[in-house]
Write an enzyme that holds these catalytic residues in place. Structure first.
Site, PDB file in Angstrom:
ATOM      1  N   SER A 187     -21.134  -3.601  -2.917  1.00  0.00           N
ATOM      2  CA  SER A 187     -21.420  -2.403  -2.126  1.00  0.00           C
ATOM      3  C   SER A 187     -22.686  -2.503  -1.292  1.00  0.00           C
ATOM      4  CB  SER A 187     -21.512  -1.188  -3.042  1.00  0.00           C
ATOM      5  OG  SER A 187     -22.564  -1.359  -3.965  1.00  0.00           O
ATOM      6  N   HIS A 215     -14.405  -0.861  -3.440  1.00  0.00           N
ATOM      7  CA  HIS A 215     -14.734  -0.852  -2.005  1.00  0.00           C
ATOM      8  C   HIS A 215     -13.696  -1.621  -1.179  1.00  0.00           C
ATOM      9  CE1 HIS A 215     -18.602   1.197  -1.837  1.00  0.00           C
ATOM     10  NE2 HIS A 215     -18.887   0.625  -2.989  1.00  0.00           N
ATOM     11  N   LYS A 250     -13.030   6.813  -3.044  1.00  0.00           N
ATOM     12  CA  LYS A 250     -13.574   6.240  -1.807  1.00  0.00           C
ATOM     13  C   LYS A 250     -12.497   6.280  -0.719  1.00  0.00           C
ATOM     14  CE  LYS A 250     -17.407   3.818  -3.869  1.00  0.00           C
ATOM     15  NZ  LYS A 250     -17.520   3.251  -5.208  1.00  0.00           N
TER      16      LYS A 250
HETATM   17  C1  PLP Z   1     -18.089   3.561  -6.518  1.00  0.00           C
HETATM   18  C2  PLP Z   1     -17.811   2.510  -7.499  1.00  0.00           C
HETATM   19  C3  PLP Z   1     -17.458   2.808  -8.820  1.00  0.00           C
HETATM   20  C4  PLP Z   1     -17.427   4.217  -9.344  1.00  0.00           C
HETATM   21  O1  PLP Z   1     -16.324   4.905  -8.869  1.00  0.00           O
HETATM   22  P1  PLP Z   1     -16.050   6.391  -9.370  1.00  0.00           P
HETATM   23  O2  PLP Z   1     -14.580   6.552  -9.295  1.00  0.00           O
HETATM   24  O3  PLP Z   1     -16.806   7.291  -8.461  1.00  0.00           O
HETATM   25  O4  PLP Z   1     -16.556   6.473 -10.790  1.00  0.00           O
HETATM   26  C5  PLP Z   1     -17.149   1.766  -9.669  1.00  0.00           C
HETATM   27  N1  PLP Z   1     -17.208   0.468  -9.249  1.00  0.00           N
HETATM   28  C6  PLP Z   1     -17.564   0.155  -7.994  1.00  0.00           C
HETATM   29  C7  PLP Z   1     -17.603  -1.271  -7.580  1.00  0.00           C
HETATM   30  C8  PLP Z   1     -17.880   1.152  -7.084  1.00  0.00           C
HETATM   31  O5  PLP Z   1     -18.251   0.846  -5.847  1.00  0.00           O
END
Ligand code: PLP
Length: 404
Positions: A187, A215, A250
């Site tokens: 990220s 992502h 996301k």
């Molecule tokens: C955003 C993210 C998470 C967390 O996701 P949520 O569904 O909001 O708990 C987990 N792993 C990665 C790699 C992320 O970027």
């Protein structure tokens, strides 16, 4: 002083030290939906370059309508966990659709990807096993591995020679099963794991391979199925990775919810033993219904995927031409490297004044001396908004002596 007062005094000192170290996170309050432009509670309108709204679906009319319809037909809440009385037909439908999309047998839904990662390792691996993990893996992957008794090995970020060293060591230490686990896309850098090389190394050392594709799911790869597709590990529609975890929070609509996908038997065992699944409420019907609509949308049209990648390409080119130092790549995560932490903060603050919403990241979120402003493009951004954003970057960058 009683215990409560003493403890509150301790907490106050902790908060103070966060503020002094410049690590205190302020929240800006948005008064309206998520989108390429947002309105803050104080009335300011900003071009938003820091949401994970990759496909522009967070407030998409079709997605919102699907959520409303799901509430009409399936109610507001489940008031139960899945195995008591919290499984609806639509939960099963969404699990089947996600499996088809990702190229796996079956999928198990969680309240969040954080929970999917928290509940993945402990039920499946014991002290007889080994987990090999990238040093830059997401906090939820790190925590999930911590909850598990398996022996832990960490390799330098994206360093395939170091990964191989860990796989060898795990074998030499007599591990029964070895699992290598990585974020599909990282990220802070927008870098994409070398899954093809990882698969070859895992095969050579008899190891399993798992990814957190939060992502990537929905837009990375020729048909948006994720990092495994991008790296040629989706063969005849079948994923050549053992575990895929991901988020619905996301690209896939952005509400909340997560999942783990893989072999039928593995998912079956997770339903029996995974604690965040067993002891936490079922995903709300509105999110389930909207997520099904998101998958319909993505299977019907390549347009949102094409637009976000197009925007990323355009923005990278324009910012490079303006003289900014970018981390190279193709992902809609675009790190603008500033290196110096106070300067990264100053750049983000000035951009906010100029009507562009971005956030500066510095140690400990990224390594020391690697401070940056991270931009995230969306399919919903219009070219005019991006032109305006680049002009603001140019002005702020000049003022701070970052670009000529
Ligand atoms: C955003 C993210 C998470 C967390 O996701 P949520 O569904 O909001 O708990 C987990 N792993 C990665 C790699 C992320 O970027």
């Amino acid at each position: 002083m009683n215990a409560s007062d003493e403890f509150t005094a301790f907490v106050t000192r902790e908060l103070q030290s966060l503020r002094l170290a410049g690590l205190f996170k302020e929240e800006r309050v948005i008064a309206g939906p998520q989108g390429p432009r947002v309105r803050l509670a104080d009335g300011r309108e900003l071009i938003n370059l820091c949401a994970n709204n990759y496909l522009g679906l967070s407030a998409h009319p079709r997605v919102v309508r699907a959520a409303q319809q799901a509430m009409d037909t399936h109610g507001y809440g489940m008031s139960s966990v899945r195995f008591i009385c919290g499984t609806q037909d639509r939960h099963k439908a969404l699990e089947a659709r996600l499996s088809r999309f990702l190229g796996t047998d079956d999928t198990i839904l969680y309240a969040a990807a954080f929970d999917a990662n928290g509940g993945l390792f402990e039920p499946l691996f014991t002290e007889e096993d080994a987990i090999v993990s990238d040093t830059l893996n997401h906090a939820s992957v790190i925590d999930g591995i911590r909850l598990c008794r398996a022996r832990r090995y960490r390799y330098a970020h994206d360093d395939m020679a170091d990964l191989e060293r860990c796989l060898r060591q795990a074998r030499a230490d007599g591990a029964r099963f070895v699992l290598a686990f990585t974020d599909g896309v990282f990220s802070m850098d927008g870098s994409v794991a070398q899954l093809d090389r990882m698969r070859a190394l895992c095969d050579a050392h008899g190891a399993l391979l798992g990814i957190d594709d939060s992502h990537a799911t929905g837009f990375v790869g020729p048909t948006g199925r994720g990092t495994h597709e991008h790296r040629g590990l989706l063969v005849d529609g079948a994923a050549r990775v053992d575990f895929i975890t991901g988020t619905l929070g996301k690209a896939l609509g952005g509400a909340s919810g997560g999942f783990t996908s893989g072999r039928r038997e593995v998912i079956e065992l997770l339903r029996q033993r995974s604690r965040p699944y067993l002891f936490s409420n079922s995903l709300a019907p509105a999110i389930v219904g909207a997520s099904l609509a998101v998958l319909d949308l993505l299977e019907e049209s390549a347009e949102p995927r094409r637009r976000v990648m197009d925007n990323a390409r355009w923005f990278r080119a324009a910012m490079s031409e303006a003289g900014f130092d970018l981390k190279p790549g193709e992902h809609p995560i675009v790190p603008i490297m500033v290196y110096d932490a106070p300067k990264a903060q100053a750049l983000a603050a000035r951009l906010l004044e100029l009507g562009v919403y971005v956030v500066g990241f510095f140690y400990p979120v990224v390594p020391k001396g690697q401070a940056r402003v991270r931009v995230q493009l969306s399919a919903a951004h219009e070219r005019g908004q991006l032109e305006q954003a680049v002009a603001a970057f140019r002005q702020a960058g000049r003022e701070l002596g970052l670009v000529p």
